[in-house]
Design a protein around this motif. Structure first.
Motif, PDB file in Angstrom:
ATOM      1  N   SER A 170       0.817  -1.222   0.000  1.00  0.00           N
ATOM      2  CA  SER A 170       0.000   0.000   0.000  1.00  0.00           C
ATOM      3  C   SER A 170       0.846   1.266   0.000  1.00  0.00           C
ATOM      4  O   SER A 170       0.337   2.360  -0.263  1.00  0.00           O
ATOM      5  CB  SER A 170      -0.926   0.010   1.223  1.00  0.00           C
ATOM      6  OG  SER A 170      -0.181  -0.027   2.421  1.00  0.00           O
ATOM      7  N   LYS A 173       1.189   4.416  -2.775  1.00  0.00           N
ATOM      8  CA  LYS A 173       0.419   5.656  -2.878  1.00  0.00           C
ATOM      9  C   LYS A 173       1.216   6.901  -2.507  1.00  0.00           C
ATOM     10  O   LYS A 173       0.774   8.029  -2.747  1.00  0.00           O
ATOM     11  CB  LYS A 173      -0.828   5.559  -2.000  1.00  0.00           C
ATOM     12  CG  LYS A 173      -0.549   5.452  -0.523  1.00  0.00           C
ATOM     13  CD  LYS A 173      -1.821   5.218   0.301  1.00  0.00           C
ATOM     14  CE  LYS A 173      -2.388   3.839   0.054  1.00  0.00           C
ATOM     15  NZ  LYS A 173      -3.496   3.517   1.003  1.00  0.00           N
ATOM     16  N   TYR A 174       2.422   6.713  -1.937  1.00  0.00           N
ATOM     17  CA  TYR A 174       3.187   7.865  -1.462  1.00  0.00           C
ATOM     18  C   TYR A 174       4.193   8.412  -2.477  1.00  0.00           C
ATOM     19  O   TYR A 174       4.879   9.383  -2.196  1.00  0.00           O
ATOM     20  CB  TYR A 174       3.919   7.500  -0.165  1.00  0.00           C
ATOM     21  CG  TYR A 174       2.978   7.067   0.927  1.00  0.00           C
ATOM     22  CD1 TYR A 174       1.996   7.929   1.404  1.00  0.00           C
ATOM     23  CD2 TYR A 174       3.053   5.786   1.466  1.00  0.00           C
ATOM     24  CE1 TYR A 174       1.115   7.532   2.404  1.00  0.00           C
ATOM     25  CE2 TYR A 174       2.179   5.375   2.463  1.00  0.00           C
ATOM     26  CZ  TYR A 174       1.212   6.252   2.921  1.00  0.00           C
ATOM     27  OH  TYR A 174       0.337   5.840   3.902  1.00  0.00           O
ATOM     28  N   LYS A 176       5.141   8.832  -7.020  1.00  0.00           N
ATOM     29  CA  LYS A 176       4.848   8.607  -8.425  1.00  0.00           C
ATOM     30  C   LYS A 176       6.166   8.346  -9.151  1.00  0.00           C
ATOM     31  O   LYS A 176       7.238   8.710  -8.651  1.00  0.00           O
ATOM     32  CB  LYS A 176       4.141   9.815  -9.040  1.00  0.00           C
ATOM     33  CG  LYS A 176       2.754  10.061  -8.463  1.00  0.00           C
ATOM     34  CD  LYS A 176       2.061  11.225  -9.160  1.00  0.00           C
ATOM     35  CE  LYS A 176       0.672  11.447  -8.587  1.00  0.00           C
ATOM     36  NZ  LYS A 176      -0.028  12.568  -9.254  1.00  0.00           N
ATOM     37  N   THR A 283      -9.489  -0.914  -4.390  1.00  0.00           N
ATOM     38  CA  THR A 283      -9.416   0.231  -5.293  1.00  0.00           C
ATOM     39  C   THR A 283      -8.063   0.923  -5.171  1.00  0.00           C
ATOM     40  O   THR A 283      -7.610   1.223  -4.063  1.00  0.00           O
ATOM     41  CB  THR A 283     -10.530   1.244  -4.991  1.00  0.00           C
ATOM     42  OG1 THR A 283     -11.797   0.591  -5.095  1.00  0.00           O
ATOM     43  CG2 THR A 283     -10.493   2.408  -5.968  1.00  0.00           C
ATOM     44  N   ARG A 285      -5.391   4.153  -6.067  1.00  0.00           N
ATOM     45  CA  ARG A 285      -5.428   5.588  -6.319  1.00  0.00           C
ATOM     46  C   ARG A 285      -5.492   5.829  -7.835  1.00  0.00           C
ATOM     47  O   ARG A 285      -4.914   5.043  -8.599  1.00  0.00           O
ATOM     48  CB  ARG A 285      -4.185   6.255  -5.739  1.00  0.00           C
ATOM     49  CG  ARG A 285      -4.076   6.188  -4.220  1.00  0.00           C
ATOM     50  CD  ARG A 285      -5.071   7.129  -3.550  1.00  0.00           C
ATOM     51  NE  ARG A 285      -5.042   7.002  -2.099  1.00  0.00           N
ATOM     52  CZ  ARG A 285      -4.219   7.697  -1.292  1.00  0.00           C
ATOM     53  NH1 ARG A 285      -3.341   8.543  -1.821  1.00  0.00           N
ATOM     54  NH2 ARG A 285      -4.267   7.534   0.010  1.00  0.00           N
TER      55      ARG A 285
END
Length: 308
Positions: A170, A173-174, A176, A283, A285
């Motif tokens: 997870s 998400k922090y 890109k 789901t 991001r």
């Protein structure tokens, strides 16, 4: 009275911790007799528990790791726990692309089938480099598995229906991706986050490329598990993390349930390219669902590993 308040507060704290760590357990008893499974890093942690679960279901399980002694010990333990003698190991160093290529040649020569590939092995964010000049975290977590999967893909297609499960986290998400610096060497945590995001994009693009060819692809998040990743850090850090893991993490056996779900479940078979948490689709991001970025990463990875 003070003692009573202390007891109530302590009980409340532990109940909250238990609630936070609640997880589903995959109970479907589907057999895998006649199926061949390859698990990278299957000698410990989530990979080892996945090996036990799939061997128990009758699969021929091969664990791939770089330390033969640890692998031999793990094979013995997996055989005992699964009550199966159909467990083996092969040497593989994902931090060395030549090792990956040689491994695939040997595997394809020795093994005539491959039905499930679990890209489980991983490195935490550490400031180190692979033999090919990539940051260790990105090189092992993404590029090594990228090359491995591509070289084994013809066999997976031959043995369709087959599945590829790539472990992620997870923490994707922090961060890109930065295509100007894919081989990043940022703060260790950020490097790890990018590698886990790359795992998700890889899984999605693999699903697109293999659509209609009998190969399905899944990104599985086992959650915060009690694995041995802290061995790469200082003694003090390990002690602090042991306390944190005791409070908030789950045993590797529980973390492996989502991986087993993706490998076995008929429901998951219909959701190629999906992201799974706690034995169910989850789901992502919005930025992690960008098909254009996934395709761009695939093409960039082909160049980096010199895959024709």
């Amino acid at each position: 009275m003070y003692l009573l308040y202390t007891v109530i507060a302590s009980l409340s704290f532990f109940l909250v911790l238990k609630w936070m760590k609640r997880r589903r357990y995959f109970t479907e008893l589907k057999r895998l007799d006649g199926k061949t499974v390859l698990i990278t890093g299957g000698n410990s942690g989530t990979g080892k528990e996945t090996a036990v679960a799939l061997a128990t279901r009758g699969a021929r399980v091969i664990i791939a790791c770089r330390d033969p002694e640890k692998a031999e010990k793990a094979v013995r333990e997996i055989k005992v726990q699964s009550r199966s003698f159909n467990v083996f190991h092969m040497e593989l160093d994902l931090a060395n692309l030549r090792s990956v290529s040689e491994f695939c040649k040997t595997f394809l020569h020795k093994e005539k089938s491959l039905h499930i590939l679990v890209n489980n092995a991983g490195m935490p964010g550490i400031l180190d480099w692979t033999d090919d000049g990539f940051s260790t975290c990105f090189g092992v977590n993404h590029l090594g598995h990228f090359l491995l999967t591509n070289l084994l893909l013809p066999r997976l297609k031959e043995c369709a229906p087959s599945r590829v499960i790539t472990l992620t986290c997870s923490s994707y998400k922090y961060q890109k991706l930065d295509f100007q610096d894919l081989n990043c060497n940022l703060l260790p945590f950020f490097t790890y986050c990018r590698s886990k995001l790359a795992n998700i994009y890889f899984s999605q693009e693999l699903a697109r490329i293999t659509e209609g060819k009998g190969v399905t692809s899944y990104a599985a998040d086992p959650g915060f598990v009690q694995s041995g990743w802290t061995c790469h850090y200082s003694f003090l850090f390990r002690m602090v993390m042991q306390v944190i893991m005791w409070m908030f993490s789950v045993p590797c056996e529980i973390g492996a349930q989502t991986v087993v779900y993706c490998a076995v479940s008929d429901e998951a078979a219909k959701l190629s390219g999906g992201y799974f948490v706690d034995c169910q689709p989850a789901t992502l991001r919005p930025f992690a669902r960008d098909a254009g970025v996934a395709k761009k990463l695939w093409e960039a990875s082909e160049r980096l590993v010199k895959l024709a």
